[in-house]
Write a protein that holds these residues in place. Structure first.
Motif: not given
Ligand SMILES: [Zn+2]
Ligand SMILES: [Zn+2]
Ligand SMILES: [Zn+2]
Length: 238
Positions: A94-120
């Motif tokens: 997801i970080k690769v495909e939506f890289y622009y949502a994870f840049e430090n200087e985000k373009y206004p209006g890009t999605p704001q995502l908070r990642l929660h890693e889970i396992n089994e």
């Protein structure tokens, strides 16, 4: 399927119009979606989902993540980041495909995502307990999810004994059944019916159905009473 003139693709039956697989779960407290495929926006508009607390990801194939950008509507509405839950590999993709949502200087209006890693291991969102159901999609590990007595497994062609154990007592199971012909990474119709017998849920709905499974009204006659074909817009109450 683009460019296909088969009887399913030409069917006028609304149950033969198959958008990419996803499910919305509404509990007393939470509104969740499992996967945001390319049709996510259309599905949220159609079902008038006006609030969304989190997204769970089964895996990072495009047909399960491509619509993620549109969670920005909920960012605006709710004035908060969207929590995303997935395994490390899925979140990395997801970080690769939506890289622009994870840049430090985000373009206004890009999605704001908070990642929660889970396992089994089982995890909670607020008070809601969610149990991952690890399955294999050919070589790719995928997570299904169990919430209470509802279990959702898409994109699988192998279920381990440990996961059968986690499925015990489930009342409603959603399971992928792609098509009649054998497939490399999905249960086909016949294999899915064998899984139904093994898992023994009182009710199973088949999902991730392609046009190669045939028309809803024909296939419906070939399945036992405990099984039904899911269709776009189907609502199930537990
Ligand atoms: Zn077709
Ligand atoms: Zn997949
Ligand atoms: Zn898929």
């Amino acid at each position: 399927m683009i460019g296909c003139e088969c009887e399913v693709c030409r069917s006028m039956d609304y149950r033969d119009k198959r958008l990419r697989s996803s499910v919305h779960i509404q509990t007393d407290e939470l509104s969740l979606v499992i996967d945001t495929g390319p049709d996510f926006r259309q599905q949220m508009l159609r079902e008038r989902i006006n609030h969304l607390d989190a997204v769970l990801f089964t895996h990072s194939h495009k047909d399960h993540i491509a619509g993620l950008d549109d969670v920005r509507a909920y960012n605006f509405l709710q004035n908060s980041d969207m929590p995303l839950y997935g395994r490390k590999e899925a979140l990395e993709q997801i970080k690769v495909e939506f890289y622009y949502a994870f840049e430090n200087e985000k373009y206004p209006g890009t999605p704001q995502l908070r990642l929660h890693e889970i396992n089994e291991d089982p995890f909670s969102i607020n008070e809601l307990l969610i149990t991952p159901l690890p399955v294999m999609h050919m070589r790719l590990p995928v997570l299904g999810f169990r919430i209470g007595n509802f279990s959702y497994i898409t994109d699988a062609n192998f279920i381990s004994d440990a996961t059968y154990e986690r499925l015990k007592g489930t009342e409603i199971l959603v399971l992928n059944a792609l098509q009649k012909p054998k497939h490399l990474s999905h249960f086909n119709f016949e294999e899915a019916l064998e899984e139904v017998k093994k898992i023994g849920a009182p009710k199973t709905y088949f999902t991730h159905i392609s046009h190669k499974l045939g028309k809803h009204k024909d296939i419906e006659k070939e399945i036992p009473d405990s099984v039904a074909l899911a269709y776009d817009g189907l609502t199930v109450t537990l």
